[in-house]
Write a protein that holds these residues in place. Structure first.
Motif, PDB file in Angstrom:
ATOM      1  N   ARG A 173      29.481 -35.293   3.883  1.00 38.01           N
ATOM      2  CA  ARG A 173      30.365 -34.273   4.442  1.00 38.01           C
ATOM      3  C   ARG A 173      31.699 -34.918   4.773  1.00 38.01           C
ATOM      4  NH1 ARG A 173      29.379 -29.416   6.813  1.00 38.01           N
ATOM      5  NH2 ARG A 173      27.160 -29.802   7.041  1.00 38.01           N
ATOM      6  N   LYS A 224      34.671 -30.081   7.022  1.00 37.34           N
ATOM      7  CA  LYS A 224      33.766 -28.945   6.790  1.00 37.34           C
ATOM      8  C   LYS A 224      33.277 -28.867   5.349  1.00 37.34           C
ATOM      9  CE  LYS A 224      35.700 -26.073  10.426  1.00 37.34           C
ATOM     10  NZ  LYS A 224      36.263 -24.776  10.774  1.00 37.34           N
ATOM     11  N   LEU A 270      31.232 -30.023   2.076  1.00 37.40           N
ATOM     12  CA  LEU A 270      30.100 -30.783   1.553  1.00 37.40           C
ATOM     13  C   LEU A 270      30.538 -31.439   0.250  1.00 37.40           C
ATOM     14  CD1 LEU A 270      27.384 -28.098   2.186  1.00 37.40           C
ATOM     15  CD2 LEU A 270      27.489 -30.348   3.275  1.00 37.40           C
ATOM     16  N   LEU A 295      22.163 -26.280  -1.909  1.00 36.37           N
ATOM     17  CA  LEU A 295      22.857 -25.366  -0.992  1.00 36.37           C
ATOM     18  C   LEU A 295      21.948 -24.203  -0.608  1.00 36.37           C
ATOM     19  CD1 LEU A 295      26.365 -25.307  -2.719  1.00 36.37           C
ATOM     20  CD2 LEU A 295      25.923 -26.093  -0.377  1.00 36.37           C
ATOM     21  N   ASN A 341      19.023 -25.181   1.608  1.00 36.70           N
ATOM     22  CA  ASN A 341      19.408 -25.553   2.978  1.00 36.70           C
ATOM     23  C   ASN A 341      20.180 -24.450   3.701  1.00 36.70           C
ATOM     24  OD1 ASN A 341      18.626 -28.545   3.522  1.00 36.70           O
ATOM     25  ND2 ASN A 341      19.267 -28.451   1.382  1.00 36.70           N
ATOM     26  N   PHE A 355      22.819 -22.562   2.814  1.00 40.51           N
ATOM     27  CA  PHE A 355      24.265 -22.421   2.648  1.00 40.51           C
ATOM     28  C   PHE A 355      24.548 -21.357   1.588  1.00 40.51           C
ATOM     29  CE2 PHE A 355      23.873 -26.763   4.234  1.00 40.51           C
ATOM     30  CZ  PHE A 355      24.896 -26.826   5.165  1.00 40.51           C
ATOM     31  N   SER A 356      25.578 -20.591   1.804  1.00 39.45           N
ATOM     32  CA  SER A 356      26.020 -19.613   0.827  1.00 39.45           C
ATOM     33  C   SER A 356      27.015 -20.282  -0.117  1.00 39.45           C
ATOM     34  CB  SER A 356      26.696 -18.442   1.548  1.00 39.45           C
ATOM     35  OG  SER A 356      27.513 -17.721   0.660  1.00 39.45           O
ATOM     36  N   SER A 375      30.756 -21.401   1.416  1.00 41.22           N
ATOM     37  CA  SER A 375      30.704 -22.815   1.805  1.00 41.22           C
ATOM     38  C   SER A 375      31.787 -23.587   1.072  1.00 41.22           C
ATOM     39  CB  SER A 375      29.344 -23.423   1.461  1.00 41.22           C
ATOM     40  OG  SER A 375      28.313 -22.756   2.160  1.00 41.22           O
TER      41      SER A 375
END
Length: 124
Positions: free
Chosen positions: A47, A50, A52, A88, A91, A93-94, A98
């Motif tokens: 990361r 913000k 990834l 993603l 876990n 995440f959209s 994201s």
């Protein structure tokens, strides 16, 4: 006394660790290493703020068959992307909401020259 040589996986892990340490010095935070799924494998997930960052680590002693970064061809990039989208989703995440990118750490030669290529997957 018999000395065992390191296998490819151990060598790969050593270069991934070298790449992770390099990126930590550049203010990235480790999240995961060697994520595997049917779609492919991601060497490092980190990361930066913000964002990834999905990272492919490549090492080449010599450039006879192309440089380390050249080894990350279109097919490899597509596998990396599919694996990242799976990670993603898995876990929570959209993909649409994201921030993420794909980077390559290329390590060349016996002196381990490191080059960092950011945002390698730009679709247009």
């Amino acid at each position: 006394m018999v000395r065992l040589l390191p296998n490819k996986r151990q060598i790969g892990q050593a270069y991934e660790q070298m790449a992770e340490q390099f990126l930590c010095r550049h203010n990235l935070t480790p999240i995961a290493r060697n994520f595997s799924c049917r779609s492919g494998e991601i060497d490092l997930i980190m990361r930066q703020g913000k964002c990834l960052v999905f990272i492919e680590v490549k090492y080449r002693t010599q450039a006879h068959y192309g440089s380390a970064v050249e080894a990350v061809n279109w097919r490899k990039q597509q596998k990396l992307k599919r694996a990242a989208f799976f990670w993603l989703h898995k876990n929570g995440f959209s993909i649409e909401h994201s921030q993420f990118r794909f980077d390559v750490i290329a390590i060349q030669g016996h002196h381990h020259h490191i080059e960092w290529f950011t945002n390698i997957l730009v679709e247009g």
